[in-house]
Design a protein around this motif. Structure first.
Motif, PDB file in Angstrom:
ATOM      1  N   GLU A 191       0.838  -1.200   0.000  1.00 56.44           N
ATOM      2  CA  GLU A 191       0.000   0.000   0.000  1.00 56.44           C
ATOM      3  C   GLU A 191       0.876   1.254   0.000  1.00 56.44           C
ATOM      4  O   GLU A 191       1.979   1.240   0.531  1.00 56.44           O
ATOM      5  CB  GLU A 191      -0.892   0.039   1.241  1.00 56.44           C
ATOM      6  N   VAL A 192       0.332   2.333  -0.567  1.00 55.98           N
ATOM      7  CA  VAL A 192       0.975   3.643  -0.566  1.00 55.98           C
ATOM      8  C   VAL A 192      -0.103   4.682  -0.298  1.00 55.98           C
ATOM      9  O   VAL A 192      -1.206   4.583  -0.846  1.00 55.98           O
ATOM     10  CB  VAL A 192       1.636   3.943  -1.934  1.00 55.98           C
ATOM     11  N   TYR A 193       0.215   5.661   0.529  1.00 57.63           N
ATOM     12  CA  TYR A 193      -0.719   6.757   0.810  1.00 57.63           C
ATOM     13  C   TYR A 193       0.003   8.085   0.691  1.00 57.63           C
ATOM     14  O   TYR A 193       1.149   8.223   1.119  1.00 57.63           O
ATOM     15  CB  TYR A 193      -1.297   6.637   2.229  1.00 57.63           C
ATOM     16  N   THR A 213      -3.096  14.290   1.406  1.00 59.22           N
ATOM     17  CA  THR A 213      -4.500  14.057   1.040  1.00 59.22           C
ATOM     18  C   THR A 213      -5.098  12.817   1.700  1.00 59.22           C
ATOM     19  O   THR A 213      -6.322  12.676   1.737  1.00 59.22           O
ATOM     20  CB  THR A 213      -4.640  13.886  -0.486  1.00 59.22           C
ATOM     21  N   GLY A 214      -4.239  11.919   2.155  1.00 60.29           N
ATOM     22  CA  GLY A 214      -4.720  10.658   2.692  1.00 60.29           C
ATOM     23  C   GLY A 214      -5.151   9.667   1.634  1.00 60.29           C
ATOM     24  O   GLY A 214      -5.633   8.589   1.938  1.00 60.29           O
TER      25      GLY A 214
END
Length: 108
Positions: free
Chosen positions: A97-99, A103-104
């Protein structure tokens, strides 16, 4: 998604980063690191230098970009004939995962 970590010679870093940028891959994190490879450092007389300066380039990429990025790093990171020790290594690992922090939002 994949994470590429490339340990390269400091004198090759600017060329590698320029070529990656020109190829459409501008997002790179660069860290100054020291270490040694399987050659166990460099021996000069009785002194062994085992904290050799290198640069660590880190990128999170789409799976389909892997071959282009790896070939660019190899082409511009090598110093001579195959088998020259000290040119570095490239590590490829999966990323779950990448966030984006601001901005979230998930994803690259």
């Amino acid at each position: 998604m994949l994470m590429i970590k490339a340990i390269v010679r400091p004198e090759k870093t600017n060329e590698i980063m320029k070529e990656l940028n020109d190829a459409g891959f501008p997002a790179v994190t660069k860290l100054d690191v020291v270490g040694r490879g399987k050659q166990r450092g460099v021996k000069v007389g009785d002194v062994v230098y085992d904290e050799i300066p290198k640069e660590l380039l880190v990128m999170v990429i789409r799976d389909e970009d892997k071959d282009d990025i790896i070939s660019t790093i190899i082409k511009h990171g090598k110093t001579g004939e195959a088998g020259t020790f000290g040119d570095g290594k490239i590590f490829v690992t999966p990323v779950e995962e990448v966030y984006t922090i601001s901005t979230g939002q998930p994803g690259l």
